[in-house]
Design a protein around this motif. Structure first.
Motif, PDB file in Angstrom:
ATOM      1  N   THR A  57      -5.815   8.797   4.229  1.00 16.87           N
ATOM      2  CA  THR A  57      -5.979   7.346   4.328  1.00 16.87           C
ATOM      3  C   THR A  57      -5.718   6.678   2.975  1.00 16.87           C
ATOM      4  OG1 THR A  57      -7.553   7.538   6.147  1.00 16.87           O
ATOM      5  CG2 THR A  57      -7.620   5.500   4.882  1.00 16.87           C
ATOM      6  N   TYR A  58      -6.276   7.242   1.918  1.00 16.22           N
ATOM      7  CA  TYR A  58      -6.114   6.642   0.594  1.00 16.22           C
ATOM      8  C   TYR A  58      -4.646   6.637   0.159  1.00 16.22           C
ATOM      9  CZ  TYR A  58      -6.793   5.315  -4.212  1.00 16.22           C
ATOM     10  OH  TYR A  58      -6.718   4.649  -5.405  1.00 16.22           O
ATOM     11  N   VAL A  59      -3.990   7.788   0.202  1.00 17.21           N
ATOM     12  CA  VAL A  59      -2.618   7.856  -0.323  1.00 17.21           C
ATOM     13  C   VAL A  59      -1.634   7.080   0.547  1.00 17.21           C
ATOM     14  CG1 VAL A  59      -3.040  10.004  -1.578  1.00 17.21           C
ATOM     15  CG2 VAL A  59      -2.040  10.107   0.726  1.00 17.21           C
ATOM     16  N   ARG A  60      -1.889   7.035   1.850  1.00 17.03           N
ATOM     17  CA  ARG A  60      -0.979   6.301   2.735  1.00 17.03           C
ATOM     18  C   ARG A  60      -1.215   4.798   2.708  1.00 17.03           C
ATOM     19  NH1 ARG A  60      -1.239  11.065   7.006  1.00 17.03           N
ATOM     20  NH2 ARG A  60       0.574  12.218   6.277  1.00 17.03           N
ATOM     21  N   ASN A  61      -2.267   4.377   2.009  1.00 14.47           N
ATOM     22  CA  ASN A  61      -2.507   2.955   1.790  1.00 14.47           C
ATOM     23  C   ASN A  61      -2.242   2.555   0.339  1.00 14.47           C
ATOM     24  OD1 ASN A  61      -3.710   1.408   4.225  1.00 14.47           O
ATOM     25  ND2 ASN A  61      -4.588   3.466   4.321  1.00 14.47           N
ATOM     26  N   SER A  62      -1.736   3.469  -0.447  1.00 13.27           N
ATOM     27  CA  SER A  62      -1.439   3.191  -1.848  1.00 13.27           C
ATOM     28  C   SER A  62      -0.051   2.561  -1.957  1.00 13.27           C
ATOM     29  CB  SER A  62      -1.477   4.491  -2.661  1.00 13.27           C
ATOM     30  OG  SER A  62      -0.333   5.288  -2.381  1.00 13.27           O
ATOM     31  N   LYS A  63       0.308   2.159  -3.159  1.00 11.14           N
ATOM     32  CA  LYS A  63       1.646   1.605  -3.377  1.00 11.14           C
ATOM     33  C   LYS A  63       2.737   2.664  -3.196  1.00 11.14           C
ATOM     34  CE  LYS A  63       1.724   2.080  -8.441  1.00 11.14           C
ATOM     35  NZ  LYS A  63       1.842   1.339  -9.698  1.00 11.14           N
ATOM     36  N   TYR A  64       2.336   3.922  -3.094  1.00 15.44           N
ATOM     37  CA  TYR A  64       3.289   5.024  -2.911  1.00 15.44           C
ATOM     38  C   TYR A  64       3.423   5.444  -1.444  1.00 15.44           C
ATOM     39  CZ  TYR A  64       2.562   5.362  -7.918  1.00 15.44           C
ATOM     40  OH  TYR A  64       2.475   5.085  -9.251  1.00 15.44           O
ATOM     41  N   SER A  65       2.901   4.654  -0.532  1.00 17.06           N
ATOM     42  CA  SER A  65       2.852   5.062   0.882  1.00 17.06           C
ATOM     43  C   SER A  65       4.203   5.504   1.430  1.00 17.06           C
ATOM     44  CB  SER A  65       2.262   3.940   1.740  1.00 17.06           C
ATOM     45  OG  SER A  65       3.085   2.791   1.678  1.00 17.06           O
ATOM     46  N   GLU A  66       5.275   4.882   1.002  1.00 15.56           N
ATOM     47  CA  GLU A  66       6.604   5.249   1.499  1.00 15.56           C
ATOM     48  C   GLU A  66       7.083   6.594   0.950  1.00 15.56           C
ATOM     49  OE1 GLU A  66       8.306   3.575   3.912  1.00 15.56           O
ATOM     50  OE2 GLU A  66       6.475   2.399   4.040  1.00 15.56           O
ATOM     51  N   GLN A  67       6.468   7.056  -0.133  1.00 15.49           N
ATOM     52  CA  GLN A  67       6.860   8.349  -0.724  1.00 15.49           C
ATOM     53  C   GLN A  67       6.013   9.514  -0.223  1.00 15.49           C
ATOM     54  OE1 GLN A  67       6.556   5.556  -2.968  1.00 15.49           O
ATOM     55  NE2 GLN A  67       8.766   5.280  -2.812  1.00 15.49           N
ATOM     56  N   ILE A  68       4.948   9.230   0.503  1.00 13.06           N
ATOM     57  CA  ILE A  68       4.062  10.287   0.996  1.00 13.06           C
ATOM     58  C   ILE A  68       4.612  10.830   2.304  1.00 13.06           C
ATOM     59  CG2 ILE A  68       1.702  10.889   1.692  1.00 13.06           C
ATOM     60  CD1 ILE A  68       2.051   9.888  -1.279  1.00 13.06           C
ATOM     61  N   ILE A  69       4.792  12.141   2.378  1.00 11.94           N
ATOM     62  CA  ILE A  69       5.315  12.779   3.581  1.00 11.94           C
ATOM     63  C   ILE A  69       4.208  13.460   4.375  1.00 11.94           C
ATOM     64  CG2 ILE A  69       6.842  14.616   4.436  1.00 11.94           C
ATOM     65  CD1 ILE A  69       8.658  13.914   2.039  1.00 11.94           C
ATOM     66  N   TYR A  70       3.340  14.170   3.686  1.00 17.41           N
ATOM     67  CA  TYR A  70       2.337  14.966   4.399  1.00 17.41           C
ATOM     68  C   TYR A  70       1.153  15.259   3.492  1.00 17.41           C
ATOM     69  CZ  TYR A  70       0.240  19.030   6.724  1.00 17.41           C
ATOM     70  OH  TYR A  70      -0.629  19.908   7.320  1.00 17.41           O
ATOM     71  N   VAL A  71      -0.035  15.274   4.090  1.00 19.61           N
ATOM     72  CA  VAL A  71      -1.271  15.713   3.441  1.00 19.61           C
ATOM     73  C   VAL A  71      -1.968  16.626   4.439  1.00 19.61           C
ATOM     74  CG1 VAL A  71      -3.523  15.014   2.562  1.00 19.61           C
ATOM     75  CG2 VAL A  71      -1.553  13.506   2.246  1.00 19.61           C
ATOM     76  N   GLY A  72      -2.231  17.859   4.068  1.00 20.92           N
ATOM     77  CA  GLY A  72      -2.896  18.746   5.009  1.00 20.92           C
ATOM     78  C   GLY A  72      -3.500  19.970   4.357  1.00 20.92           C
ATOM     79  N   PRO A  73      -4.543  20.497   4.972  1.00 17.17           N
ATOM     80  CA  PRO A  73      -5.237  21.658   4.395  1.00 17.17           C
ATOM     81  C   PRO A  73      -4.450  22.950   4.549  1.00 17.17           C
ATOM     82  CG  PRO A  73      -6.185  21.096   6.520  1.00 17.17           C
ATOM     83  CD  PRO A  73      -5.151  20.041   6.220  1.00 17.17           C
ATOM     84  N   MET A  74      -4.683  23.846   3.619  1.00 16.91           N
ATOM     85  CA  MET A  74      -4.128  25.201   3.706  1.00 16.91           C
ATOM     86  C   MET A  74      -4.959  25.985   4.715  1.00 16.91           C
ATOM     87  SD  MET A  74      -3.639  26.075  -0.283  1.00 16.91           S
ATOM     88  CE  MET A  74      -2.576  25.099  -1.309  1.00 16.91           C
ATOM     89  N   GLY A  75      -4.319  26.786   5.487  1.00 21.77           N
ATOM     90  CA  GLY A  75      -5.024  27.608   6.461  1.00 21.77           C
ATOM     91  C   GLY A  75      -6.044  28.536   5.831  1.00 21.77           C
ATOM     92  N   ARG A  76      -5.832  28.915   4.593  1.00 18.60           N
ATOM     93  CA  ARG A  76      -6.745  29.827   3.898  1.00 18.60           C
ATOM     94  C   ARG A  76      -7.959  29.092   3.334  1.00 18.60           C
ATOM     95  NH1 ARG A  76      -1.770  30.579   1.941  1.00 18.60           N
ATOM     96  NH2 ARG A  76      -1.056  29.085   0.432  1.00 18.60           N
ATOM     97  N   ARG A  77      -7.999  27.764   3.481  1.00 17.13           N
ATOM     98  CA  ARG A  77      -9.120  26.917   3.072  1.00 17.13           C
ATOM     99  C   ARG A  77      -9.412  26.987   1.572  1.00 17.13           C
ATOM    100  NH1 ARG A  77     -12.739  29.598   6.853  1.00 17.13           N
ATOM    101  NH2 ARG A  77     -14.156  29.434   5.104  1.00 17.13           N
ATOM    102  N   THR A  78      -8.317  27.069   0.777  1.00 13.40           N
ATOM    103  CA  THR A  78      -8.472  27.037  -0.672  1.00 13.40           C
ATOM    104  C   THR A  78      -7.955  25.732  -1.268  1.00 13.40           C
ATOM    105  OG1 THR A  78      -6.365  28.181  -0.983  1.00 13.40           O
ATOM    106  CG2 THR A  78      -8.363  29.545  -0.944  1.00 13.40           C
ATOM    107  N   GLY A  79      -7.465  24.846  -0.430  1.00 14.82           N
ATOM    108  CA  GLY A  79      -6.948  23.584  -0.931  1.00 14.82           C
ATOM    109  C   GLY A  79      -6.081  22.876   0.087  1.00 14.82           C
TER     110      GLY A  79
END
Length: 154
Positions: A57-79
């Motif tokens: 929500t934060y990054v897709r509402n930032s001034k960089y919203s058009e440059q953001i492609i994906y935000v998602g967790p790693m399956g291994r739950r380390t980041g």
């Protein structure tokens, strides 16, 4: 089959941080490593889920919203994986994620996209307090991060 890039990283040498995982054409994949791999402590699902909602929500509402492609967790739950267009500099990425961690650390309102079952496929599995803690910890990790730090250790 060929071994994928992320399986070629020596996870025994990898610490918390923000790394460039790969560059594919105009897309940069960042590795937001929030816990030390194979150390026995992993991100818990409910906190990870809430962190994901807030970060996206934060990054897709930032001034960089058009440059953001994906935000998602790693399956291994380390980041998390954070994908951007290369029109967004690495310095801008660091600054945006630092700002996002401040936002998540101090967030104490209704979780965006989690209020009703039609907004979220697992709307009952959230933990805001845990997401706050994850963001506070990661905020400290990347507080002084530089572009030079974004290289995986060898």
């Amino acid at each position: 089959m060929n071994k994928i890039t992320s399986f070629c990283i020596d996870h025994d040498k990898l610490g918390k941080g923000l790394y460039v995982s790969r560059i594919d054409g105009d897309v940069i994949t960042y590795d937001m490593r929030m816990v030390v791999p194979n150390a026995g402590v992993y991100l818990e699902n409910a906190g990870l889920h809430t962190f994901e909602h807030l970060l996206a929500t934060y990054v897709r509402n930032s001034k960089y919203s058009e440059q953001i492609i994906y935000v998602g967790p790693m399956g291994r739950r380390t980041g998390f994986y954070f994908l951007t267009r290369d029109t967004m500099s690495k310095e801008e990425t660091i600054k945006l994620l630092q700002e996002a961690m401040a936002f998540i650390s101090d967030f104490h309102d209704a979780i965006p996209g989690a209020q009703e079952s039609k907004e979220c496929g697992n709307y009952l599995d959230h933990n805001l307090e845990q997401a706050n803690v994850y963001a506070k910890d990661y905020r400290e990790v990347i507080k002084q991060w530089t572009v030079e730090d974004m290289v995986y250790p060898e």
